[in-house]
Write a protein that holds these residues in place. Structure first.
Motif, PDB file in Angstrom:
ATOM      1  N   ASP A 113       0.853  -1.191   0.000  1.00 46.13           N
ATOM      2  CA  ASP A 113       0.000   0.000   0.000  1.00 46.13           C
ATOM      3  C   ASP A 113       0.889   1.241   0.000  1.00 46.13           C
ATOM      4  OD1 ASP A 113      -2.730   1.256   0.403  1.00 46.13           O
ATOM      5  OD2 ASP A 113      -1.567   2.173   2.015  1.00 46.13           O
ATOM      6  N   LYS A 136      -2.135   6.080  -4.379  1.00 47.06           N
ATOM      7  CA  LYS A 136      -3.251   7.010  -4.144  1.00 47.06           C
ATOM      8  C   LYS A 136      -2.998   8.379  -4.759  1.00 47.06           C
ATOM      9  CE  LYS A 136      -3.560   4.690   0.306  1.00 47.06           C
ATOM     10  NZ  LYS A 136      -2.179   4.564   0.791  1.00 47.06           N
ATOM     11  N   TRP A 160      -8.073  11.174  -0.212  1.00 47.68           N
ATOM     12  CA  TRP A 160      -9.053  11.818   0.681  1.00 47.68           C
ATOM     13  C   TRP A 160     -10.074  12.542  -0.193  1.00 47.68           C
ATOM     14  CZ3 TRP A 160      -8.823  11.737   6.083  1.00 47.68           C
ATOM     15  CH2 TRP A 160      -7.612  11.275   6.653  1.00 47.68           C
ATOM     16  N   ALA A 217     -10.617   6.436  -0.563  1.00 48.84           N
ATOM     17  CA  ALA A 217     -10.197   6.229   0.827  1.00 48.84           C
ATOM     18  C   ALA A 217     -10.801   7.357   1.663  1.00 48.84           C
ATOM     19  CB  ALA A 217      -8.679   6.242   0.944  1.00 48.84           C
ATOM     20  N   LEU A 239      -3.790  -1.548  13.287  1.00 50.95           N
ATOM     21  CA  LEU A 239      -3.360  -1.785  14.677  1.00 50.95           C
ATOM     22  C   LEU A 239      -3.638  -0.560  15.547  1.00 50.95           C
ATOM     23  CD1 LEU A 239       0.063  -3.488  13.855  1.00 50.95           C
ATOM     24  CD2 LEU A 239      -1.960  -4.602  14.823  1.00 50.95           C
ATOM     25  N   LEU A 278      -2.722  -1.692  21.407  1.00 47.60           N
ATOM     26  CA  LEU A 278      -1.583  -2.593  21.625  1.00 47.60           C
ATOM     27  C   LEU A 278      -1.167  -2.633  23.103  1.00 47.60           C
ATOM     28  CD1 LEU A 278       0.525  -1.909  18.384  1.00 47.60           C
ATOM     29  CD2 LEU A 278      -0.757  -3.979  18.955  1.00 47.60           C
ATOM     30  N   ALA A 317      -0.974  -8.028  18.421  1.00 45.28           N
ATOM     31  CA  ALA A 317      -1.101  -7.525  17.039  1.00 45.28           C
ATOM     32  C   ALA A 317      -1.734  -8.590  16.155  1.00 45.28           C
ATOM     33  CB  ALA A 317       0.267  -7.120  16.495  1.00 45.28           C
ATOM     34  N   ILE A 371      -3.737  -3.663   6.302  1.00 45.22           N
ATOM     35  CA  ILE A 371      -2.443  -3.240   5.735  1.00 45.22           C
ATOM     36  C   ILE A 371      -1.532  -2.678   6.832  1.00 45.22           C
ATOM     37  CG2 ILE A 371      -3.129  -2.932   3.321  1.00 45.22           C
ATOM     38  CD1 ILE A 371      -3.635   0.076   3.952  1.00 45.22           C
ATOM     39  N   ARG A 394       1.736  -1.715   9.046  1.00 47.18           N
ATOM     40  CA  ARG A 394       3.094  -1.274   8.676  1.00 47.18           C
ATOM     41  C   ARG A 394       4.031  -1.619   9.817  1.00 47.18           C
ATOM     42  NH1 ARG A 394       5.389   3.692  10.582  1.00 47.18           N
ATOM     43  NH2 ARG A 394       3.302   4.001  11.417  1.00 47.18           N
ATOM     44  N   GLN A 449       8.574  -1.878  10.588  1.00 45.64           N
ATOM     45  CA  GLN A 449       9.960  -1.853  10.101  1.00 45.64           C
ATOM     46  C   GLN A 449      10.712  -3.050  10.651  1.00 45.64           C
ATOM     47  OE1 GLN A 449      11.869   1.291   8.967  1.00 45.64           O
ATOM     48  NE2 GLN A 449      10.631   2.944   9.779  1.00 45.64           N
ATOM     49  N   SER A 450      10.054  -3.826  11.513  1.00 47.53           N
ATOM     50  CA  SER A 450      10.762  -4.913  12.189  1.00 47.53           C
ATOM     51  C   SER A 450      10.458  -6.247  11.499  1.00 47.53           C
ATOM     52  CB  SER A 450      10.296  -4.951  13.652  1.00 47.53           C
ATOM     53  OG  SER A 450      10.069  -6.262  14.066  1.00 47.53           O
ATOM     54  N   ARG A 471       8.107  -8.486  13.424  1.00 47.11           N
ATOM     55  CA  ARG A 471       6.695  -8.075  13.412  1.00 47.11           C
ATOM     56  C   ARG A 471       6.077  -8.230  12.021  1.00 47.11           C
ATOM     57  NH1 ARG A 471       7.027  -2.556  16.955  1.00 47.11           N
ATOM     58  NH2 ARG A 471       7.176  -3.524  19.001  1.00 47.11           N
ATOM     59  N   ASN A 527       2.681 -10.267  11.469  1.00 45.26           N
ATOM     60  CA  ASN A 527       1.484  -9.622  10.925  1.00 45.26           C
ATOM     61  C   ASN A 527       0.875 -10.356   9.737  1.00 45.26           C
ATOM     62  OD1 ASN A 527       2.002  -7.769  12.897  1.00 45.26           O
ATOM     63  ND2 ASN A 527       2.652  -6.118  11.541  1.00 45.26           N
TER      64      ASN A 527
HETATM   65  P1  NDP Z   1      -0.521   0.582  11.891  1.00 43.43           P
HETATM   66  O1  NDP Z   1      -1.851   0.418  12.518  1.00 43.43           O
HETATM   67  O2  NDP Z   1      -0.077  -0.360  10.844  1.00 43.43           O
HETATM   68  O3  NDP Z   1       0.536   0.609  13.078  1.00 43.43           O
HETATM   69  C1  NDP Z   1       1.885   0.820  12.839  1.00 43.43           C
HETATM   70  C2  NDP Z   1       2.582   0.890  14.181  1.00 43.43           C
HETATM   71  O4  NDP Z   1       2.437  -0.373  14.850  1.00 43.43           O
HETATM   72  C3  NDP Z   1       4.050   1.146  14.038  1.00 43.43           C
HETATM   73  O5  NDP Z   1       4.430   1.983  15.125  1.00 43.43           O
HETATM   74  C4  NDP Z   1       4.674  -0.246  14.181  1.00 43.43           C
HETATM   75  O6  NDP Z   1       5.954  -0.131  14.766  1.00 43.43           O
HETATM   76  C5  NDP Z   1       3.724  -0.940  15.126  1.00 43.43           C
HETATM   77  N1  NDP Z   1       3.599  -2.390  14.851  1.00 43.43           N
HETATM   78  C6  NDP Z   1       3.469  -3.007  13.659  1.00 43.43           C
HETATM   79  N2  NDP Z   1       3.376  -4.329  13.801  1.00 43.43           N
HETATM   80  C7  NDP Z   1       3.447  -4.573  15.137  1.00 43.43           C
HETATM   81  C8  NDP Z   1       3.427  -5.760  15.918  1.00 43.43           C
HETATM   82  N3  NDP Z   1       3.286  -6.970  15.354  1.00 43.43           N
HETATM   83  N4  NDP Z   1       3.531  -5.629  17.267  1.00 43.43           N
HETATM   84  C9  NDP Z   1       3.661  -4.425  17.849  1.00 43.43           C
HETATM   85  N5  NDP Z   1       3.695  -3.267  17.160  1.00 43.43           N
HETATM   86  C10 NDP Z   1       3.587  -3.339  15.804  1.00 43.43           C
HETATM   87  O7  NDP Z   1      -0.411   2.105  11.401  1.00 43.43           O
HETATM   88  P2  NDP Z   1      -0.279   2.964  10.084  1.00 43.43           P
HETATM   89  O8  NDP Z   1      -0.882   4.261  10.468  1.00 43.43           O
HETATM   90  O9  NDP Z   1       1.051   2.924   9.494  1.00 43.43           O
HETATM   91  O10 NDP Z   1      -1.269   2.262   9.055  1.00 43.43           O
HETATM   92  C11 NDP Z   1      -0.857   1.237   8.192  1.00 43.43           C
HETATM   93  C12 NDP Z   1      -0.863   1.706   6.751  1.00 43.43           C
HETATM   94  O11 NDP Z   1      -2.148   2.151   6.365  1.00 43.43           O
HETATM   95  C13 NDP Z   1       0.028   2.919   6.475  1.00 43.43           C
HETATM   96  O12 NDP Z   1       1.402   2.600   6.491  1.00 43.43           O
HETATM   97  C14 NDP Z   1      -0.509   3.351   5.149  1.00 43.43           C
HETATM   98  O13 NDP Z   1      -0.006   2.531   4.108  1.00 43.43           O
HETATM   99  C15 NDP Z   1      -2.012   3.135   5.341  1.00 43.43           C
HETATM  100  N6  NDP Z   1      -2.710   4.361   5.767  1.00 43.43           N
HETATM  101  C16 NDP Z   1      -3.600   4.943   4.886  1.00 43.43           C
HETATM  102  C17 NDP Z   1      -4.247   6.104   5.222  1.00 43.43           C
HETATM  103  C18 NDP Z   1      -5.193   6.727   4.263  1.00 43.43           C
HETATM  104  O14 NDP Z   1      -5.546   7.908   4.445  1.00 43.43           O
HETATM  105  N7  NDP Z   1      -5.656   6.033   3.243  1.00 43.43           N
HETATM  106  C19 NDP Z   1      -4.038   6.777   6.508  1.00 43.43           C
HETATM  107  C20 NDP Z   1      -3.149   6.059   7.393  1.00 43.43           C
HETATM  108  C21 NDP Z   1      -2.522   4.891   7.018  1.00 43.43           C
HETATM  109  P3  NDP Z   1       7.263  -0.907  14.195  1.00 43.43           P
HETATM  110  O15 NDP Z   1       7.541  -0.365  12.821  1.00 43.43           O
HETATM  111  O16 NDP Z   1       8.303  -0.559  15.187  1.00 43.43           O
HETATM  112  O17 NDP Z   1       6.922  -2.367  14.186  1.00 43.43           O
END
Ligand code: NDP
Length: 300
Positions: free
Chosen positions: A45, A75, A107, A160, A211, A219, A236, A251, A253, A255-256, A259, A263
Motif C-alpha cells: 500500500d 493514491k 481523501w 479512501a 493496529l 496494543l 497484534a 495493511i 506497517r 519496520q521490524s 513483526r 502480521n
Molecule cells: P498501523 O496500525 O499499521 O501501526 C503501525 C505501528 O504499529 C508502528 O508503530 C509499528 O511499529 C507498530 N507495529 C506493527 N506491527 C506490530 C506488531 N506486530 N507488534 C507491535 N507493534 C507493531 O499504522 P499505520 O498508520 O502505518 O497504518 C498502516 C498503513 O495504512 C500505512 O502505512 C498506510 O499505508 C495506510 N494508511 C492509509 C491512510 C489513508 O488515508 N488512506 C491513513 C493512514 C494509514 P514498528 O515499525 O516498530 O513495528
C-alpha cells in the motif's frame, strides 16, 4: 484456514494482508518492504503523498518478486485532484511500474496545487487552501476517465476516507461504484454502518492503521492481550486476525522483520471471539488518525 484474499466486484481479488508504506522512506523502510515481499506479502500500500515512491520502487525491484505477483496500491494526492492523469503518470514513473492494481483517491479533499505539494497548502490567514471550484465528484470523474483512457495502467479505481454520505453522492452523480474504500478500521473503530453500506454496494472495505497506528492504545489493552495469550499469539496478530475474520484486508506497517512476519501469520477466530474483541473495542472506541483537511461526520 484464514482467508487469503477477498473477491472484488470487477473480477480478481485483493490479498487479505498487505504492507503499509507510510514513513517507510529510508534504508530500513526499503529493507522492510523487501523482507515483506520475500516472506509472503502480496500487497503493498503506497501513496504519492508519502513522498517515498522511489524507495518503494527500489524495494519492489530488489525483492526479485515478479510484478504480476504483487497487488500494488497507490493514491491520488489531495493537491493533484485537478490533474489526476498527471499524478498517475508521475506515480508510475516514480514507482517504475507499468500499472497499478488499484488507484485510490486518498481523501475527499481537493487542495490547491500551489507548486509545493509536500506541505499542506495554506491561505495567508493560516486556513487550509481548498480548491473551491472543484469537489471530489469532479475528481472521481477524472479518475474514471483516466482509467477508461489507460485501462492497462490502472486496473481498478477506488477511494479512501469516504463516509456513507460521500459515497452516496459519488455513486448517484456518476453511476460508478468504487471497488474499494480504504478507511481507518480496528476494534476501537469498527465502522459497522459503513461496512454494511459498502457490502450492499459491493465496495470492499480495506483497513488502514489496522493496529491503531503509532502509539496505539489497542496494543496496550490488557483484555485483548489476555485473549491473545490464551490463543498463543501476539496482541497484534489478534487484532489483525479480527479484521480479516470480519471480512476486510488489513495493511499493517512495520519496520521490524519479526513483526512483519507476525502480521502475516494470522489465525482463524470463532464468531464468539470476534464479537468479544468487538465489544472490548467498543468500550475503548476512538479514531486515532486525524487530518486538518477533512472532518469525519458523526455517521462515519
Ligand atoms: P498501523 O496500525 O499499521 O501501526 C503501525 C505501528 O504499529 C508502528 O508503530 C509499528 O511499529 C507498530 N507495529 C506493527 N506491527 C506490530 C506488531 N506486530 N507488534 C507491535 N507493534 C507493531 O499504522 P499505520 O498508520 O502505518 O497504518 C498502516 C498503513 O495504512 C500505512 O502505512 C498506510 O499505508 C495506510 N494508511 C492509509 C491512510 C489513508 O488515508 N488512506 C491513513 C493512514 C494509514 P514498528 O515499525 O516498530 O513495528
Amino acid at each position: 484456514m484464514v482467508t487469503e484474499s477477498f473477491p472484488l466486484k470487477s473480477g480478481g481479488s485483493i490479498p487479505s494482508v498487505g504492507l503499509g508504506t507510510w514513513q517507510l522512506d529510508d534504508e530500513k523502510g526499503h529493507d522492510a518492504i523487501v523482507y515483506a515481499l520475500q516472506n509472503g506479502y502480496k500487497m503493498i500500500d503506497a501513496a504519492y503523498a508519502y513522498f517515498n515512491q522511489e524507495n518503494v520502487a527500489k524495494a519492489l525491484k530488489d525483492s526479485g518478486i515478479p510484478r504480476k505477483d504483487i497487488f500494488l496500491v497507490d493514491k491520488l494526492a489531495n493537491t493533484w485532484h485537478t490533474a489526476a492523469e498527471e499524478c498517475l503518470k508521475i506515480t508510475l514513473r516514480n514507482l517504475n511500474v507499468e500499472y497499478l492494481d488499484l488507484w485510490l483517491m486518498h481523501w475527499p479533499s481537493p487542495l490547491n496545487h500551489n507548486g509545493n505539494d509536500k506541505k499542506t497548502p495554506k491561505l495567508p490567514d493560516g486556513s487550509i487552501d481548498f480548491e473551491i471550484n472543484w469537489n471530489y465528484v469532479d475528481t472521481w470523474k477524472s479518475m474514471i476517465n483516466v482509467q477508461k483512457k489507460y485501462p492497462q495502467k490502472v486496473k481498478r479505481i477506488g477511494v479512501a476516507n469516504f463516509g456513507i454520505k460521500e459515497l452516496e453522492k459519488l455513486i448517484s452523480e456518476t453511476g460508478i461504484v468504487p471497488e474499494v474504500n480504504q478507511v481507518e478500521l480496528h476494534p476501537a473503530l469498527n465502522q459497522q454502518k459503513l461496512y454494511l453500506y459498502c457490502k450492499e454496494k459491493g465496495i470492499q472495505l480495506v483497513a488502514y492503521s489496522p493496529l491503531g497506528s503509532i502509539g496505539s492504545p489497542l496494543l496496550k489493552n490488557e483484555e485483548l492481550d489476555s485473549i491473545a495469550k490464551s490463543k498463543g499469539i501476539t496482541l497484534a496478530q489478534l487484532i489483525l486476525s479480527w479484521g480479516v475474520a470480519n471480512g476486510w484486508p488489513v495493511i499493517p506497517r512495520s519496520q521490524s522483520p519479526e513483526r512483519i512476519l507476525q502480521n502475516i501469520n494470522l489465525v482463524d477466530l470463532t464468531p464468539d471471539e470476534v464479537s468479544l474483541i468487538s465489544n472490548i473495542g467498543k468500550k475503548n472506541s476512538g479514531r486515532y488518525v486525524c487530518s486538518s483537511w477533512h472532518v469525519f461526520s458523526e455517521d462515519d
